[in-house]
Write a protein that holds these residues in place. Sequence first.
Motif, PDB file in Angstrom:
ATOM      1  N   ALA A  49      34.247  39.951  33.689  1.00  0.00           N
ATOM      2  CA  ALA A  49      34.316  38.642  34.475  1.00  0.00           C
ATOM      3  C   ALA A  49      34.939  37.713  33.413  1.00  0.00           C
ATOM      4  O   ALA A  49      34.579  37.443  32.174  1.00  0.00           O
ATOM      5  CB  ALA A  49      33.263  38.238  35.312  1.00  0.00           C
ATOM      6  N   THR A  50      35.729  36.682  33.975  1.00  0.00           N
ATOM      7  CA  THR A  50      36.497  35.641  33.149  1.00  0.00           C
ATOM      8  C   THR A  50      36.345  34.138  33.984  1.00  0.00           C
ATOM      9  O   THR A  50      35.990  34.384  35.158  1.00  0.00           O
ATOM     10  CB  THR A  50      37.755  35.792  32.683  1.00  0.00           C
ATOM     11  N   ILE A  51      36.002  33.249  33.163  1.00  0.00           N
ATOM     12  CA  ILE A  51      36.067  31.930  33.450  1.00  0.00           C
ATOM     13  C   ILE A  51      36.978  31.150  32.924  1.00  0.00           C
ATOM     14  O   ILE A  51      36.975  31.237  31.453  1.00  0.00           O
ATOM     15  CB  ILE A  51      34.578  31.437  33.929  1.00  0.00           C
ATOM     16  N   ASN A  52      37.628  30.047  33.396  1.00  0.00           N
ATOM     17  CA  ASN A  52      38.323  29.109  32.656  1.00  0.00           C
ATOM     18  C   ASN A  52      37.558  28.193  32.016  1.00  0.00           C
ATOM     19  O   ASN A  52      36.471  27.967  32.366  1.00  0.00           O
ATOM     20  CB  ASN A  52      39.370  28.368  33.410  1.00  0.00           C
ATOM     21  N   HIS A  53      38.315  26.993  31.600  1.00  0.00           N
ATOM     22  CA  HIS A  53      37.392  26.194  30.582  1.00  0.00           C
ATOM     23  C   HIS A  53      36.705  25.140  31.416  1.00  0.00           C
ATOM     24  O   HIS A  53      35.514  24.761  31.106  1.00  0.00           O
ATOM     25  CB  HIS A  53      38.239  25.030  29.684  1.00  0.00           C
ATOM     26  N   SER A  54      37.204  24.905  32.824  1.00  0.00           N
ATOM     27  CA  SER A  54      36.482  24.021  33.724  1.00  0.00           C
ATOM     28  C   SER A  54      35.502  24.495  34.683  1.00  0.00           C
ATOM     29  O   SER A  54      34.825  24.087  35.475  1.00  0.00           O
ATOM     30  CB  SER A  54      37.656  23.053  34.224  1.00  0.00           C
ATOM     31  N   GLY A  55      35.694  25.919  34.877  1.00  0.00           N
ATOM     32  CA  GLY A  55      34.852  26.554  35.648  1.00  0.00           C
ATOM     33  C   GLY A  55      35.587  26.650  37.064  1.00  0.00           C
ATOM     34  O   GLY A  55      34.971  27.336  38.076  1.00  0.00           O
ATOM     35  N   THR A  56      36.663  26.263  37.061  1.00  0.00           N
ATOM     36  CA  THR A  56      37.319  26.480  38.418  1.00  0.00           C
ATOM     37  C   THR A  56      38.265  27.599  38.772  1.00  0.00           C
ATOM     38  O   THR A  56      38.548  27.831  39.838  1.00  0.00           O
ATOM     39  CB  THR A  56      38.371  25.303  38.421  1.00  0.00           C
ATOM     40  N   LEU A  57      38.507  28.448  37.562  1.00  0.00           N
ATOM     41  CA  LEU A  57      39.125  29.795  37.919  1.00  0.00           C
ATOM     42  C   LEU A  57      38.137  30.817  37.362  1.00  0.00           C
ATOM     43  O   LEU A  57      37.766  30.513  36.386  1.00  0.00           O
ATOM     44  CB  LEU A  57      40.288  29.668  37.055  1.00  0.00           C
ATOM     45  N   THR A  58      37.962  31.829  38.092  1.00  0.00           N
ATOM     46  CA  THR A  58      37.279  33.071  37.821  1.00  0.00           C
ATOM     47  C   THR A  58      37.881  34.418  38.222  1.00  0.00           C
ATOM     48  O   THR A  58      38.699  34.306  38.892  1.00  0.00           O
ATOM     49  CB  THR A  58      35.699  33.145  38.370  1.00  0.00           C
ATOM     50  N   SER A  59      37.707  35.457  37.588  1.00  0.00           N
ATOM     51  CA  SER A  59      38.094  36.733  37.850  1.00  0.00           C
ATOM     52  C   SER A  59      37.094  37.871  37.530  1.00  0.00           C
ATOM     53  O   SER A  59      36.189  37.476  36.861  1.00  0.00           O
ATOM     54  CB  SER A  59      39.481  36.973  37.223  1.00  0.00           C
ATOM     55  N   TYR A  60      37.123  38.808  38.473  1.00  0.00           N
ATOM     56  CA  TYR A  60      36.083  39.932  38.120  1.00  0.00           C
ATOM     57  C   TYR A  60      36.771  41.217  38.100  1.00  0.00           C
ATOM     58  O   TYR A  60      37.914  41.727  38.574  1.00  0.00           O
ATOM     59  CB  TYR A  60      35.112  39.787  39.299  1.00  0.00           C
ATOM     60  N   ALA A  61      36.014  42.377  37.406  1.00  0.00           N
ATOM     61  CA  ALA A  61      36.605  43.509  37.345  1.00  0.00           C
ATOM     62  C   ALA A  61      36.227  44.050  38.903  1.00  0.00           C
ATOM     63  O   ALA A  61      35.138  43.754  39.478  1.00  0.00           O
ATOM     64  CB  ALA A  61      35.905  44.501  36.453  1.00  0.00           C
ATOM     65  N   ASP A  62      36.974  45.045  39.518  1.00  0.00           N
ATOM     66  CA  ASP A  62      36.875  45.550  40.657  1.00  0.00           C
ATOM     67  C   ASP A  62      35.386  46.410  40.867  1.00  0.00           C
ATOM     68  O   ASP A  62      34.715  45.901  41.732  1.00  0.00           O
ATOM     69  CB  ASP A  62      37.871  46.848  41.237  1.00  0.00           C
ATOM     70  N   SER A  63      34.874  46.884  39.786  1.00  0.00           N
ATOM     71  CA  SER A  63      33.755  47.252  39.772  1.00  0.00           C
ATOM     72  C   SER A  63      32.492  46.360  40.094  1.00  0.00           C
ATOM     73  O   SER A  63      31.237  47.135  40.607  1.00  0.00           O
ATOM     74  CB  SER A  63      33.383  48.279  38.506  1.00  0.00           C
ATOM     75  N   VAL A  64      32.666  45.095  39.884  1.00  0.00           N
ATOM     76  CA  VAL A  64      31.510  44.062  39.986  1.00  0.00           C
ATOM     77  C   VAL A  64      31.673  43.254  41.059  1.00  0.00           C
ATOM     78  O   VAL A  64      30.844  42.433  41.211  1.00  0.00           O
ATOM     79  CB  VAL A  64      31.139  43.537  38.550  1.00  0.00           C
ATOM     80  N   ASN A  65      33.036  43.033  41.553  1.00  0.00           N
ATOM     81  CA  ASN A  65      33.364  41.911  42.423  1.00  0.00           C
ATOM     82  C   ASN A  65      32.403  42.081  43.742  1.00  0.00           C
ATOM     83  O   ASN A  65      32.510  43.199  44.148  1.00  0.00           O
ATOM     84  CB  ASN A  65      34.917  42.327  42.766  1.00  0.00           C
ATOM     85  N   GLY A  66      31.806  41.013  43.939  1.00  0.00           N
ATOM     86  CA  GLY A  66      31.086  40.901  45.121  1.00  0.00           C
ATOM     87  C   GLY A  66      29.654  41.042  44.673  1.00  0.00           C
ATOM     88  O   GLY A  66      28.607  40.841  45.660  1.00  0.00           O
ATOM     89  N   ARG A  67      29.477  41.503  43.528  1.00  0.00           N
ATOM     90  CA  ARG A  67      27.943  41.655  43.033  1.00  0.00           C
ATOM     91  C   ARG A  67      27.456  40.801  41.867  1.00  0.00           C
ATOM     92  O   ARG A  67      26.452  40.313  41.993  1.00  0.00           O
ATOM     93  CB  ARG A  67      27.806  43.128  42.580  1.00  0.00           C
ATOM     94  N   PHE A  68      28.557  40.290  41.078  1.00  0.00           N
ATOM     95  CA  PHE A  68      28.499  39.605  39.840  1.00  0.00           C
ATOM     96  C   PHE A  68      29.203  38.293  40.095  1.00  0.00           C
ATOM     97  O   PHE A  68      30.076  38.242  40.790  1.00  0.00           O
ATOM     98  CB  PHE A  68      28.931  40.287  38.683  1.00  0.00           C
ATOM     99  N   THR A  69      28.395  37.071  39.476  1.00  0.00           N
ATOM    100  CA  THR A  69      28.960  35.930  39.508  1.00  0.00           C
ATOM    101  C   THR A  69      28.996  35.133  38.181  1.00  0.00           C
ATOM    102  O   THR A  69      27.862  35.357  37.460  1.00  0.00           O
ATOM    103  CB  THR A  69      28.293  34.845  40.600  1.00  0.00           C
ATOM    104  N   ILE A  70      30.257  34.870  37.651  1.00  0.00           N
ATOM    105  CA  ILE A  70      30.433  34.250  36.323  1.00  0.00           C
ATOM    106  C   ILE A  70      30.445  32.533  36.630  1.00  0.00           C
ATOM    107  O   ILE A  70      31.082  32.175  37.665  1.00  0.00           O
ATOM    108  CB  ILE A  70      31.446  34.607  35.581  1.00  0.00           C
ATOM    109  N   PHE A  71      29.584  31.910  35.978  1.00  0.00           N
ATOM    110  CA  PHE A  71      29.759  30.366  35.972  1.00  0.00           C
ATOM    111  C   PHE A  71      29.227  29.476  34.903  1.00  0.00           C
ATOM    112  O   PHE A  71      28.657  30.454  34.155  1.00  0.00           O
ATOM    113  CB  PHE A  71      28.719  29.985  37.293  1.00  0.00           C
ATOM    114  N   ARG A  72      29.415  28.391  34.722  1.00  0.00           N
ATOM    115  CA  ARG A  72      29.225  27.883  33.227  1.00  0.00           C
ATOM    116  C   ARG A  72      28.785  26.380  33.426  1.00  0.00           C
ATOM    117  O   ARG A  72      28.897  25.891  34.510  1.00  0.00           O
ATOM    118  CB  ARG A  72      30.376  27.904  32.304  1.00  0.00           C
ATOM    119  N   ASP A  73      27.809  25.921  32.578  1.00  0.00           N
ATOM    120  CA  ASP A  73      27.497  24.408  32.533  1.00  0.00           C
ATOM    121  C   ASP A  73      27.959  23.865  31.269  1.00  0.00           C
ATOM    122  O   ASP A  73      27.231  24.225  30.194  1.00  0.00           O
ATOM    123  CB  ASP A  73      25.986  24.382  32.769  1.00  0.00           C
ATOM    124  N   ASN A  74      28.864  23.171  31.414  1.00  0.00           N
ATOM    125  CA  ASN A  74      29.686  22.538  30.088  1.00  0.00           C
ATOM    126  C   ASN A  74      28.655  21.682  29.447  1.00  0.00           C
ATOM    127  O   ASN A  74      28.660  21.345  28.053  1.00  0.00           O
ATOM    128  CB  ASN A  74      30.860  22.446  30.280  1.00  0.00           C
TER     129      ASN A  74
END
Length: 123
Positions: A49-74
């Motif tokens: 999974a990836t996330i941009n600097h502000s947390g507004t954009l994320t992406s996931y591998a197909d194998s984890v999409n819908g099961r994993f969530t990436i988020f950040r607290d700057n």
Amino acid sequence: QVQLVESGGGLVQAGGSLRLSCTASGRTFDTYSLAWFRQAPGKEREIVATINHSGTLTSYADSVNGRFTIFRDNAKNTVYLQMDRLKPDDTAVYYCAARWIYGRATAGEYDYWGQGTQVTVSS
């Protein structure tokens, strides 16, 4: 220079959940894009999974999409990976990584890495 330290790995039964954390040193955390990778024994390191600097954009591998969530607290210099409905195939060492630019990138294009945390999912 950015130092990344992962935590939260462990042993869990299939169907269970874990939350990984990655805390960074430095005062420029909110300028970095971040990612979680994983590497299973005998396999190549793969992006999860990836996330941009502000947390507004994320992406996931197909194998984890819908099961994993990436988020950040700057404010806490921390990125998280919430992993739900875990499967034995999710067993791997999980790494967080940082780079300046958000977007599709290989492991070699990330500038900073943590030491990894082991996740084991039993069947």
